[in-house]
Design an enzyme around this catalytic site. Sequence first.
Site, PDB file in Angstrom:
ATOM      1  N   SER A  71       0.644  -1.304   0.271  1.00  0.00           N
ATOM      2  CA  SER A  71      -0.182   0.216   0.477  1.00  0.00           C
ATOM      3  C   SER A  71       0.957   0.979   0.331  1.00  0.00           C
ATOM      4  O   SER A  71       0.624   2.316  -0.727  1.00  0.00           O
ATOM      5  CB  SER A  71      -0.870   0.052   1.083  1.00  0.00           C
TER       6      SER A  71
ATOM      7  N   TYR B 217      -1.470 -10.044   5.370  1.00  0.00           N
ATOM      8  CA  TYR B 217      -1.844  -9.420   6.002  1.00  0.00           C
ATOM      9  C   TYR B 217      -2.900  -8.598   6.731  1.00  0.00           C
ATOM     10  O   TYR B 217      -3.794  -8.984   5.467  1.00  0.00           O
ATOM     11  CB  TYR B 217      -1.219  -8.494   4.551  1.00  0.00           C
TER      12      TYR B 217
ATOM     13  N   LYS C 241       1.416  -9.968   8.671  1.00  0.00           N
ATOM     14  CA  LYS C 241       1.455  -9.043   9.569  1.00  0.00           C
ATOM     15  C   LYS C 241       0.392  -8.498   9.622  1.00  0.00           C
ATOM     16  O   LYS C 241      -0.446  -8.862   8.911  1.00  0.00           O
ATOM     17  CB  LYS C 241       1.981  -8.198   8.323  1.00  0.00           C
TER      18      LYS C 241
END
Length: 300
Positions: A49, A137, A165
């Site tokens: 991102s 994630y 994550k």
Amino acid sequence: MALRTDWNGVFPAMVTPFRENGSFDEASFKALIELYISEGVKGVVVTGSTGEWYSMSDAERATVWEVAVEASSGRITVIAGTSAVGTREALALTRTAKAVGVDGCMLLPPGGIFAARNEVVNYFHTLAGVGLPIMVYNNPPRTGVNMDADMVAEIAKSEEIVSFKDINRYLYAASEIIYRVCDKLAVFTGLEPYASSVLPRGAVGVVSTISNICAANMVSYYNAVISGDSATAYKTQKLIDQLYHFLPTLGAPAFVSVKAAMKLLGRPGGEIRLPHLPANEALIGKLREELRRLKMMTLN
């Protein structure tokens, strides 16, 4: 697949430098990788991102991965962000990343569709079939999916799922995930101030947006926490906390503010790409003042 003990430490969530015309600035990207290596990072996450993957074509992302692999030359771990909304798209991107030679990929759950629990689990098990190590994630604000310990444990049954994550701000829930899967997955936090809380619980690293601004400080912070050097941990965390809480007050997307800060500090972050707009003079002025207050830049 065995626990990835080599995935640990500070992994900058790298910005992607663009030129003013919007094209990928390969020279600046390579310079950034060299800078991060000199500052002690153990890996990088590219086209996440922070890297503005949502504004890039699949071909552009593949080019970034190729350059990252070439520039790093095996000195650090390279993780490619291969997130997409659809399973077919994510599969194609992940296969390309594997062919390019990255060490692994980072994937969000399908975004924007509020996928059901069993759909998320199936999504990751399907992508694991590519044969490239995956960092799962968890980013609830972006996906509408908040993974709990049971879901992560179910996802972790696929051997190619090797890392996790998390940006869960609820420490108890984050801790439950770590306790449940840290014997199988290399757990990273994506929240820099939380490192001092989650590393002693079994997390192994930080995927850090702020490292684009101050990777050396982030590495010092990580090393201090791991070694039990409380004095250095306090000093370095204080700076990180202040940056972390200041950037959102500027009223711009984090990646806009991060690139503006990098420019003020002489770090080759390049330009932002549409749909984001460049930082205005008011924002830059506030940033300059804060960086001076934190003694991160001179007064000239």
